[in-house]
Design a protein around this motif. Structure first.
Motif, mmCIF file in Angstrom:
data_model
loop_
_atom_site.group_PDB
_atom_site.id
_atom_site.type_symbol
_atom_site.label_atom_id
_atom_site.label_comp_id
_atom_site.label_asym_id
_atom_site.label_seq_id
_atom_site.Cartn_x
_atom_site.Cartn_y
_atom_site.Cartn_z
ATOM 1 N N SER A 162 10.016 0.199 -2.205
ATOM 2 C CA SER A 162 9.730 -1.088 -2.821
ATOM 3 C C SER A 162 10.285 -2.207 -1.962
ATOM 4 C CB SER A 162 10.373 -1.143 -4.208
ATOM 5 O OG SER A 162 10.586 -2.480 -4.584
ATOM 6 N N PRO A 163 9.412 -3.056 -1.424
ATOM 7 C CA PRO A 163 9.906 -4.168 -0.610
ATOM 8 C C PRO A 163 10.857 -5.075 -1.406
ATOM 9 C CG PRO A 163 7.502 -4.285 -0.894
ATOM 10 C CD PRO A 163 7.948 -2.967 -1.418
ATOM 11 N N ARG A 164 10.572 -5.250 -2.681
ATOM 12 C CA ARG A 164 11.447 -6.100 -3.495
ATOM 13 C C ARG A 164 12.867 -5.537 -3.510
ATOM 14 N NH1 ARG A 164 13.714 -5.700 -8.165
ATOM 15 N NH2 ARG A 164 12.649 -3.752 -8.581
ATOM 16 N N PRO A 192 0.811 -1.219 0.000
ATOM 17 C CA PRO A 192 0.000 0.000 0.000
ATOM 18 C C PRO A 192 0.845 1.270 0.000
ATOM 19 C CG PRO A 192 -0.155 -1.134 2.118
ATOM 20 C CD PRO A 192 0.565 -2.055 1.187
ATOM 21 N N LEU A 193 2.041 1.194 0.577
ATOM 22 C CA LEU A 193 2.888 2.391 0.581
ATOM 23 C C LEU A 193 3.365 2.710 -0.829
ATOM 24 C CD1 LEU A 193 5.151 2.068 3.742
ATOM 25 C CD2 LEU A 193 3.424 3.812 3.280
ATOM 26 N N ALA A 194 3.758 1.651 -1.565
ATOM 27 C CA ALA A 194 4.199 1.873 -2.939
ATOM 28 C C ALA A 194 3.027 2.377 -3.773
ATOM 29 C CB ALA A 194 4.753 0.574 -3.518
ATOM 30 N N ASN A 238 8.618 -13.966 4.478
ATOM 31 C CA ASN A 238 7.829 -13.257 5.485
ATOM 32 C C ASN A 238 8.465 -11.886 5.688
ATOM 33 O OD1 ASN A 238 6.462 -12.285 7.719
ATOM 34 N ND2 ASN A 238 6.266 -14.308 8.648
ATOM 35 N N PHE A 239 8.109 -10.985 4.783
ATOM 36 C CA PHE A 239 8.755 -9.679 4.750
ATOM 37 C C PHE A 239 8.615 -8.905 6.070
ATOM 38 C CE2 PHE A 239 9.253 -5.247 3.577
ATOM 39 C CZ PHE A 239 10.457 -5.286 2.900
ATOM 40 N N PRO A 240 7.400 -8.834 6.637
ATOM 41 C CA PRO A 240 7.285 -8.069 7.880
ATOM 42 C C PRO A 240 8.201 -8.595 8.991
ATOM 43 C CG PRO A 240 5.115 -8.666 7.045
ATOM 44 C CD PRO A 240 6.100 -9.319 6.153
ATOM 45 N N CYS A 254 8.185 0.555 6.447
ATOM 46 C CA CYS A 254 7.277 -0.581 6.246
ATOM 47 C C CYS A 254 6.240 -0.614 7.371
ATOM 48 C CB CYS A 254 8.105 -1.870 6.247
ATOM 49 S SG CYS A 254 7.095 -3.343 6.339
ATOM 50 N N LEU A 255 5.003 -0.869 6.985
ATOM 51 C CA LEU A 255 3.921 -0.888 7.964
ATOM 52 C C LEU A 255 3.794 -2.251 8.630
ATOM 53 C CD1 LEU A 255 1.444 0.875 5.572
ATOM 54 C CD2 LEU A 255 2.471 1.916 7.580
ATOM 55 N N THR A 256 4.597 -3.187 8.177
ATOM 56 C CA THR A 256 4.522 -4.586 8.614
ATOM 57 C C THR A 256 3.080 -5.109 8.543
ATOM 58 O OG1 THR A 256 4.275 -4.143 10.995
ATOM 59 C CG2 THR A 256 6.522 -4.290 10.148
ATOM 60 N N CYS A 257 2.381 -4.647 7.517
ATOM 61 C CA CYS A 257 0.970 -5.012 7.406
ATOM 62 C C CYS A 257 0.791 -6.422 6.856
ATOM 63 C CB CYS A 257 0.236 -4.021 6.518
ATOM 64 S SG CYS A 257 0.738 -4.105 4.785
ATOM 65 N N GLY A 258 1.794 -6.938 6.163
ATOM 66 C CA GLY A 258 1.722 -8.331 5.735
ATOM 67 C C GLY A 258 1.101 -8.577 4.370
ATOM 68 N N LEU A 259 0.651 -7.504 3.698
ATOM 69 C CA LEU A 259 0.057 -7.709 2.370
ATOM 70 C C LEU A 259 1.034 -8.387 1.415
ATOM 71 C CD1 LEU A 259 -2.056 -4.604 1.353
ATOM 72 C CD2 LEU A 259 -2.704 -6.996 1.391
HETATM 73 S S1 SF4 Z 1 4.427 -5.241 5.150
HETATM 74 FE FE1 SF4 Z 1 4.814 -5.345 2.954
HETATM 75 S S2 SF4 Z 1 2.971 -4.522 2.020
HETATM 76 FE FE2 SF4 Z 1 2.968 -3.862 4.149
HETATM 77 S S3 SF4 Z 1 3.975 -1.864 4.131
HETATM 78 FE FE3 SF4 Z 1 5.569 -3.382 4.548
HETATM 79 S S4 SF4 Z 1 6.395 -3.838 2.541
HETATM 80 FE FE4 SF4 Z 1 4.451 -2.828 2.181
#
Ligand code: SF4
Ligand code: SF4
Ligand code: SF4
Lengths: 202, 527
Positions: free
Chosen positions: B180-182, B171-173, B220-222, B205-210
């Motif tokens: 960009s998380p990538r 959502p931030l991007a 598991n990015f967050p 990062c919001l650690t929202c998990g999307l």
């Molecule tokens: S957890 Fe992923 S989708 Fe959510 S803000 Fe962080 S990088 Fe973006």
């Protein structure tokens, strides 16, 4: 406390009514068995099918007593369980003045001005949610056990397990439990309302 | 006891002249007072006031100009609010409100000032030392490559296929942030942990998990980011904390063993509790948040706690409360302070075990996730089960004979990321909402596992893009033509309310909010 609890020792006359295919007679058998085997009482069962038995109205008349039963037919029930509108319409006038009426609210619309003790449960809807409409009768039995105390929870549960087809025990136990929980919740709700605590904030 | 420290924040203008007169006259100013000269008391935020206690002060006093004489107009009024809020928060924390003072003096009131300082000193002397001992802050060092490599391999970030699905879902991007998380994963893998952009982005990062939901390689990015934050902070990295780091300070303060918090004093007397119950209700930090934001956002998240307790009472459950409840540690864990998170976790679990509790119920999604999931994952086993109140409500309501009063409003729902993430409770809010009787329930465009976050997590990295995200989310809420936004987390209420305070967009964005427990508590009744 319900009326029937007051007279636990005495004779209880019960009619379960509905239409063919709902397992009305099976419910009667389970109830009678629970009383006879589980509670060591006397019990009788008379089943009556209407002329149009498949889908037509049918009922199970159960008598439970501490003493010998001389006459198994019930014309004025202490407890009337209705799982169809036609059964309700036919029998509602015959319930004893201080009797207990129990209906499946998904199938029966009760009339106004009832003077007897009255309980309702959406048994058919709950059975659907469990994936088998057929199981509404067992839900109803669980409910009846909770709100009337004619038979104990233990006896009723054992009797259910002995009477249902093999392989369906788990589903039936769940169904019975759901009906029983609903009954306890109903009693608790009554108590709370009587104490003036109908909601969470009052 | 004379061995104590008082920090005096002294405004440059009015009271400083009075202070100088005392110095010029050689008056005896108590030794315990360390004076810090500041340009305006209005600029001493709650976080600075609190930080003084965190760093070991036994008393703090803010001296400014009399109302109407503030050189900048609103300084004195702001200082008064900040002091009042901080006083109430340290009161709730068990430090004693009296340790923080605020007063105003005219330039010629030196005698009064001396009197005040002596009185304040006596007051602190009689209170004794503060129960807080300073916690050392990490020293600045560069992050070792090994520790980063360990995290990369632990979370198997190498599995990243560079597909970009995460960035296209983030959502931030999507809101336009150059983020960009990538790219972030790849920069970290490439060893660029010290680059300015990585250093900034890990806190955004919001650690929202999307992204995790979409990632074909299940990176598991967050949690990856969480652990990266930890090594960065451990080495003195700037955690980009919101509100000057007030909440992180507050939560760290709760690791002080000697603290006797008073977090339940506000609870109405007619809530039924049972100190011997084997069921414990874990409240969370909402009461602190409400005090902090009372003059700004006017949020009332403490209601969630009261409503939850009333719902438990409705079902004849009288829980125990936990006198020394401390923050669950969620925000410290997710803003890189794993050390202090672990302290809180151990203290909470030890106390709960000592009480012989069998089940802990909570209404806060963050507390739920942290207790049920993150404590055991961090090597702190639980002898009790953790239940989110939605599970309990669904079970009890499911038994039947329950009805709901009509709600004269159209409603929509803001998902909580912390519940959406975990399998078990994810669908519960909707099951409960469907039992309610509003005029209508309509989902927002992004909902369920695709829901957009409320804009901030763990009080870190809040910026203009957080705001843009909230604006987008609230517009989605309005697009459903609903009048009431039902939420599932106290933080969603706080952060979304923040966007509604915008001087230009506020009116357009404004929408009534209520927590799901609140709307259930208000409408539930026996059939
Ligand atoms: S957890 Fe992923 S989708 Fe959510 S803000 Fe962080 S990088 Fe973006
Ligand atoms: S979605 Fe997963 S695999 Fe794709 S770029 Fe993002 S982290 Fe890598
Ligand atoms: S959204 Fe508002 S309340 Fe939330 S962290 Fe940012 S500034 Fe604070």
């Amino acid at each position: 406390m319900t009326d029937s609890q007051n007279h636990q020792q005495g004779k209880k006359e019960i009619i379960i009514t509905g239409f063919g295919g709902q397992g009305i007679v099976l419910a009667g058998i389970i109830l009678g068995k629970a009383a006879a085997i589980g509670e060591h009482m006397e019990s009788t069962l008379v089943q009556s099918y209407g002329p149009e038995s498949r889908g037509g109205s049918c009922n199970a008349q159960v008598v439970i007593s501490r003493e010998m039963i001389h006459y198994p037919y019930v014309s004025h029930p202490d407890i009337l369980v209705c799982m169809s509108q036609s059964g309700y319409d036919k029998l509602i006038d015959q319930i004893k003045e201080k009797g207990t009426l129990i209906i499946d609210q998904d199938l029966v619309r009760p009339g106004r001005g009832l003077t007897c003790d009255f309980f309702s449960i959406p048994a058919t809807g709950m059975a659907e949610a469990l994936g088998r409409v057929m199981i509404a009768n067992i839900i109803m039995l669980g409910f009846l056990t909770a709100v009337t105390n004619v038979i104990s929870m233990d006896a009723a549960q054992k009797s259910v397990l002995e009477s249902v087809p093999k392989g369906t025990e788990k589903l039936n136990t769940t169904a019975f439990q759901k009906g029983h929980d609903y009954g306890l919740a109903t009693l608790k709700g009554r108590q709370k309302k009587a104490a003036g605590q109908a909601g969470a904030m009052s | 006891m004379d061995d104590f420290k008082i920090i005096l924040f002294l405004c440059n203008w009015g009271p400083h002249t009075a202070f100088q007169t005392l110095q010029d006259n050689g008056s005896e100013i108590p030794d315990q007072i360390s004076m810090i000269r500041i340009p305006c008391t209005g600029r001493i935020s709650k976080s600075l006031l609190f930080r003084a206690f965190e760093m070991g002060a036994d008393g703090v006093v803010l001296l400014g100009c009399q109302p109407g004489t503030c050189r900048y107009g609103s300084g004195t009024a702001t200082a008064r609010e900040n002091t009042e809020d901080t006083r109430d928060i340290i009161g709730m924390l068990g430090l004693g409100k009296e340790r923080l003072g605020h007063a105003t003096f005219l330039p010629d009131e030196s005698d009064l000032l001396l009197q005040f300082l002596n009185d304040f000193c006596d007051q602190i002397r009689s209170l004794g030392p503060s129960p807080l001992l300073p916690i050392p802050m990490p020293e600045s060092e560069s992050v070792s490559r090994e520790s980063v490599a360990e995290i990369v391999s632990y979370h198997d970030a190498f599995a990243c296929q560079d597909c970009g699905k995460c960035s296209s879902a983030c959502p931030l991007a999507l809101i336009g942030k150059p983020f960009s998380p990538r790219e972030l994963v790849n920069s970290i893998i490439a060893g660029n942990i010290d680059s300015p952009s990585v250093n900034k982005d890990i806190w955004s990062c919001l650690t929202c998990g999307l992204c995790y939901d979409r990632c074909p390689s299940a990176v598991n990015f967050p949690e990856f980011i969480r652990d990266i934050r930890h090594v960065v902070r451990k080495n003195g990295g700037n955690a980009r904390e919101a509100h000057g780091g007030f909440f992180q300070s507050l939560m760290r303060a709760m690791t002080w063993p000697g603290l006797k918090t008073q977090r339940w004093d506000w609870l109405p007397k007619d809530v039924d509790l049972d100190a011997k119950s084997k069921i414990l209700f874990f409240g969370g930090c909402a009461p602190y948040f409400d005090i902090f934001f009372r003059n700004h956002l006017n949020v009332e998240t403490t209601n969630i706690i009261e409503d939850s307790l009333r719902l438990l009472n409705f079902f004849d459950i009288k829980p125990a409360l936990f006198k020394d409840e401390r923050c669950c540690g969620h925000d410290l864990l997710w803003s890189g302070d794993e050390e202090n998170f672990l302290k809180l976790a151990k203290m909470n679990v030890d106390s709960i075990h000592n009480l012989g509790i069998e089940e802990v119920i909570t209404a806060c999604p963050e507390c739920y996730r942290t207790l049920a999931h993150d404590y055991p994952k961090h090597g702190i086993p639980l002898n009790f089960k953790v239940t989110h109140i939605y599970e309990l409500l669904e079970k009890e309501i499911g038994k039947g004979a329950i009805d709901f009063k009509k709600i004269d409003k159209k409603i929509t729902f803001q998902d909580s990321c912390r519940l959406n993430w975990l399998e078990k409770p994810a669908d519960l809010p909707r099951k409960l909402i469907r039992r309610l009787k509003p005029i209508r329930f309509r989902e927002m465009q992004n909902n369920g596992s695709a829901a957009i976050c409320c804009g901030n997590c763990a009080w870190t990295g809040c910026d203009a893009f957080s705001k843009a995200l909230q604006v987008k989310r609230l517009r989605q809420a309005h697009d459903t033509e609903s009048e009431l936004l039902v939420t599932a987390c106290p933080k969603c209420q706080i952060h979304l309310r923040c966007a509604m305070e915008d001087p230009f967009l506020g009116e357009e964005l404004n929408m009534e909010m209520i927590d799901l427990t609140g709307i259930i508590a208000k409408t539930i009744c026996w059939e």
